[in-house]
Motif scaffolding. Structure first.
Motif, PDB file in Angstrom:
ATOM      1  N   PHE A 191       0.839  -1.207   0.000  1.00 34.21           N
ATOM      2  CA  PHE A 191       0.000   0.000   0.000  1.00 34.21           C
ATOM      3  C   PHE A 191       0.881   1.267   0.000  1.00 34.21           C
ATOM      4  O   PHE A 191       0.708   2.154  -0.839  1.00 34.21           O
ATOM      5  CB  PHE A 191      -0.912  -0.060   1.233  1.00 34.21           C
TER       6      PHE A 191
ATOM      7  N   GLY B  74       2.902   1.704  -3.171  1.00 30.98           N
ATOM      8  CA  GLY B  74       2.022   2.052  -4.292  1.00 30.98           C
ATOM      9  C   GLY B  74       1.620   3.519  -4.266  1.00 30.98           C
ATOM     10  O   GLY B  74       1.636   4.191  -5.297  1.00 30.98           O
ATOM     11  N   VAL B  75       1.274   4.013  -3.083  1.00 28.66           N
ATOM     12  CA  VAL B  75       0.868   5.427  -2.999  1.00 28.66           C
ATOM     13  C   VAL B  75       2.044   6.317  -3.416  1.00 28.66           C
ATOM     14  O   VAL B  75       1.875   7.268  -4.191  1.00 28.66           O
ATOM     15  CB  VAL B  75       0.384   5.778  -1.572  1.00 28.66           C
TER      16      VAL B  75
ATOM     17  N   PRO C 149      -3.384   4.421  -9.804  1.00 24.56           N
ATOM     18  CA  PRO C 149      -3.982   3.817  -8.594  1.00 24.56           C
ATOM     19  C   PRO C 149      -5.079   2.799  -8.922  1.00 24.56           C
ATOM     20  O   PRO C 149      -6.239   2.931  -8.483  1.00 24.56           O
ATOM     21  CB  PRO C 149      -4.529   5.033  -7.850  1.00 24.56           C
TER      22      PRO C 149
ATOM     23  N   GLY D  58      -7.641  -0.076  -8.976  1.00 21.67           N
ATOM     24  CA  GLY D  58      -8.327  -0.801  -7.899  1.00 21.67           C
ATOM     25  C   GLY D  58      -8.883   0.123  -6.835  1.00 21.67           C
ATOM     26  O   GLY D  58      -9.556  -0.335  -5.923  1.00 21.67           O
ATOM     27  N   SER D  59      -8.597   1.425  -6.945  1.00 26.02           N
ATOM     28  CA  SER D  59      -9.045   2.358  -5.911  1.00 26.02           C
ATOM     29  C   SER D  59     -10.232   3.191  -6.394  1.00 26.02           C
ATOM     30  O   SER D  59     -10.128   3.923  -7.385  1.00 26.02           O
ATOM     31  CB  SER D  59      -7.887   3.288  -5.532  1.00 26.02           C
TER      32      SER D  59
ATOM     33  N   GLN E 200      -9.712   7.042  -6.099  1.00 26.97           N
ATOM     34  CA  GLN E 200      -8.843   7.683  -7.087  1.00 26.97           C
ATOM     35  C   GLN E 200      -9.381   7.565  -8.506  1.00 26.97           C
ATOM     36  O   GLN E 200      -9.114   8.420  -9.346  1.00 26.97           O
ATOM     37  CB  GLN E 200      -7.430   7.078  -7.041  1.00 26.97           C
TER      38      GLN E 200
ATOM     39  N   THR F 176     -10.982  -9.331  -0.409  1.00 30.33           N
ATOM     40  CA  THR F 176     -10.098  -9.215  -1.566  1.00 30.33           C
ATOM     41  C   THR F 176     -10.359 -10.292  -2.614  1.00 30.33           C
ATOM     42  O   THR F 176     -10.989 -10.029  -3.622  1.00 30.33           O
ATOM     43  CB  THR F 176      -8.622  -9.245  -1.123  1.00 30.33           C
TER      44      THR F 176
ATOM     45  N   PRO G  83      -5.231  -1.162  -2.607  1.00 28.01           N
ATOM     46  CA  PRO G  83      -6.151  -0.047  -2.886  1.00 28.01           C
ATOM     47  C   PRO G  83      -7.310   0.026  -1.889  1.00 28.01           C
ATOM     48  O   PRO G  83      -7.874   1.109  -1.665  1.00 28.01           O
ATOM     49  CB  PRO G  83      -6.667  -0.345  -4.302  1.00 28.01           C
TER      50      PRO G  83
ATOM     51  N   LEU H 225      -6.128   2.056   1.008  1.00 28.22           N
ATOM     52  CA  LEU H 225      -6.144   3.483   0.665  1.00 28.22           C
ATOM     53  C   LEU H 225      -7.571   4.039   0.737  1.00 28.22           C
ATOM     54  O   LEU H 225      -7.816   5.073   1.375  1.00 28.22           O
ATOM     55  CB  LEU H 225      -5.569   3.681  -0.750  1.00 28.22           C
ATOM     56  N   ASP H 226      -8.504   3.350   0.088  1.00 32.90           N
ATOM     57  CA  ASP H 226      -9.887   3.852   0.063  1.00 32.90           C
ATOM     58  C   ASP H 226     -10.453   3.959   1.472  1.00 32.90           C
ATOM     59  O   ASP H 226     -11.102   4.949   1.818  1.00 32.90           O
ATOM     60  CB  ASP H 226     -10.787   2.912  -0.761  1.00 32.90           C
TER      61      ASP H 226
ATOM     62  N   TYR I 242     -16.091  -3.074   1.400  1.00 30.88           N
ATOM     63  CA  TYR I 242     -14.684  -3.469   1.505  1.00 30.88           C
ATOM     64  C   TYR I 242     -14.445  -4.638   2.449  1.00 30.88           C
ATOM     65  O   TYR I 242     -13.311  -5.042   2.623  1.00 30.88           O
ATOM     66  CB  TYR I 242     -13.853  -2.275   2.000  1.00 30.88           C
TER      67      TYR I 242
END
Ligand SMILES: NC(=O)c1ccc[n+]([C@@H]2O[C@H](COP(=O)([O-])OP(=O)(O)OC[C@H]3O[C@@H](n4cnc5c(N)ncnc54)[C@H](O)[C@@H]3O)[C@@H](O)[C@H]2O)c1
Length: 442
Positions: free
Chosen positions: A33, A36-37, A47, A49-50, A53, A252, A370, A373-374, A397
């Protein structure tokens, strides 16, 4: 969820200043995570999967052509304003941890190596009793569990001050703990605090992080199936202190697929005789889940999904007594690249059997990153929009979405998505979308 459908929305406060995202656990998911950010911030990746974003949200009628990006519709923290922190009993910095996790290739890790090396985990609240397969040295000492929780609170305050953060969010990305059933120690805040003082076994480390977060007014999400904040004492505390909480267990791979396929079967009134799911997984999460006590926590989380979607008590002819088996096998050669097989025995017209086979070659942490992040951005948003307690609109999620007592969880991915987007529309005072569509024919 306060500030939800029953109450008038509060105009969300803007996302000014820095947002700290602290993860208990600096393993495969957390480092993927964070890397990736940073990679997105430097313009090296997209990004993917988010929702925060990349997704849009339709507003008004289909003919109006108003579909802004979610991030332009509601005030979310900008990726450039995020600062990362972590706790972990293993002292590796995020670069070393990411190398060991083996999720990302050197070509993606090396360009952000300097950034990852600077993320060093704070000493964790950790006890082998709750996660038997991990042995760490970066561990806090304290006479009582309450002392340990107070140390976590101090860490949060120090992190916020040192990094000049306006706000902080905590997302549990640490190992799955052994199975614990909610008991009297978790019933009220008073009993919970007494149990912390008595070092009661029923109080797991993940509960101490959740308690510390809520006491500091910090939104808390739980990416593992541990009870953590999902106990009456902490739900009440979150309500009383106006803090959003959310969980449990990132949805996931296989479970995400289940919540896509099962609503499809039910929508067509096709029956189910059985669903057999098996996985091979070779990362540290797989190793932890190889312990039957940790696996039991995961199994409970994975099993609940189908029953709630298919409602066998309402549709006995279709779903009574279907067999549901879930296996996770630790198989080191695969690392983080999990392979899952699903055999689904379905039943059609006049009782004729059919089969669906799914062979999912996924990458666990690539799917989870992602989501972290979300969740962090939406939970921060929720707090600024005056929403507190359980954030059921984020059940999209979760494998085991938290709900108030007596309310069954909604597992259907598409209903969850509708709920999420309608909640966003609601917070802005925008018209909810019912999909009735009668207006197009007037
Ligand atoms: N990747 C997925 O698809 C997925 C999906 C759902 C849930 N999860 C859950 O997310 C969590 C993280 O997965 P991962 O693959 O990164 O695992 P991982 O083993 O790579 O990382 C977990 C880290 O947590 C640390 N840890 C354990 N106890 C801790 C504590 N008390 N405080 C702080 N740190 C602690 C461990 O030392 C380890 O570094 C697991 O619980 C997993 O079950 C992952």
């Amino acid at each position: 969820m306060k500030g939800s459908a029953q109450e008038a929305p509060t105009a969300p406060r803007p996302a000014t200043g820095k947002l700290g995202i602290i993860t208990p656990g600096l393993g495969a998911v957390a480092t993927t995570f964070m890397a990736g950010v940073e990679s997105v911030r430097r313009g090296h990746s997209k990004p993917i999967g988010s929702l925060t974003q990349m997704a849009t949200i339709r507003l008004g009628k289909r003919t109006e052509n108003r579909t802004p990006f979610i991030k332009d519709f509601v005030p979310l923290a900008d990726l450039n304003d995020i600062v990362f922190g972590a706790w972990d009993p293993i002292p590796d910095d995020a670069y070393t941890a990411a190398k060991k996790a083996g999720v990302l290739e050197d070509r993606d890790l090396e360009p952000v190596a300097d950034f990852l090396k600077a993320i060093k985990p704070m000493p964790a609240v950790f006890e082998n009793h709750y996660v038997t397969r991990i042995h760490g040295t970066n561990v806090k000492k304290g006479k009582t569990k309450r002392d340990l929780a107070e140390q976590l609170r101090q860490d949060i305050r120090d992190f916020k001050a040192k990094n000049k953060c306006d706000r902080v969010v905590i997302v549990w990305c640490a190992s799955t703990e052994i199975y614990i059933k909610a008991g009297p120690q978790h019933a009220t805040l008073e009993q919970f605090e007494r149990a912390m003082e008595n070092n009661d076994e029923a109080i797991a480390p993940s509960m101490l992080y959740a308690y510390a977060a809520i006491m500091e007014g910090v939104p808390f999400c739980n990416g593992a199936p541990n009870l953590s904040a999902d106990i009456p004492a902490l739900i009440q505390l979150a309500n009383d202190r106006g803090v959003p909480i959310s969980g449990k267990d990132f949805k996931t791979g296989q479970t995400w697929m289940k919540t896509v396929i099962a609503p499809g079967l039910k929508a067509r009134m096709l029956g189910l005789a059985g669903w057999y799911s098996t996985n091979i997984l070779g990362n540290r999460d797989g190793e932890v889940l190889d312990d039957p006590a940790s696996f039991k926590t995961k199994e409970e989380s994975k099993l609940s999904v189908l029953h709630t979607i298919l409602q066998p008590e309402k549709y006995p002819d279709l779903y009574k007594d279907f067999s549901h088996v879930v296996r996770i096998n630790y198989y080191p050669p695969r690392g983080d690249n999990k392979e899952g097989w699903d055999n689904i025995d379905i039943v059609g017209w006049m009782g004729y059997p059919m089969q669906i086979k799914v062979n999912f070659l996924c990458r666990d942490s690539i799917l989870a990153a992602p989501i972290v992040l979300d969740l962090a951005l939406f939970m921060d948003f929720a707090q600024r929009a005056g929403m507190s307690g359980i954030q059921e609109w984020l059940s999209f999620y979760w494998k085991s979405p938290m709900t108030p007592e007596g309310l069954y969880a909604e597992h259907d991915l598409f209903i969850q998505l509708m709920k999420l987007k309608n909640t966003l529309r609601y917070t802005k005072g925008d018209e909810l979308i019912t999909h009735l569509g009668a207006e197009y024919y007037d």
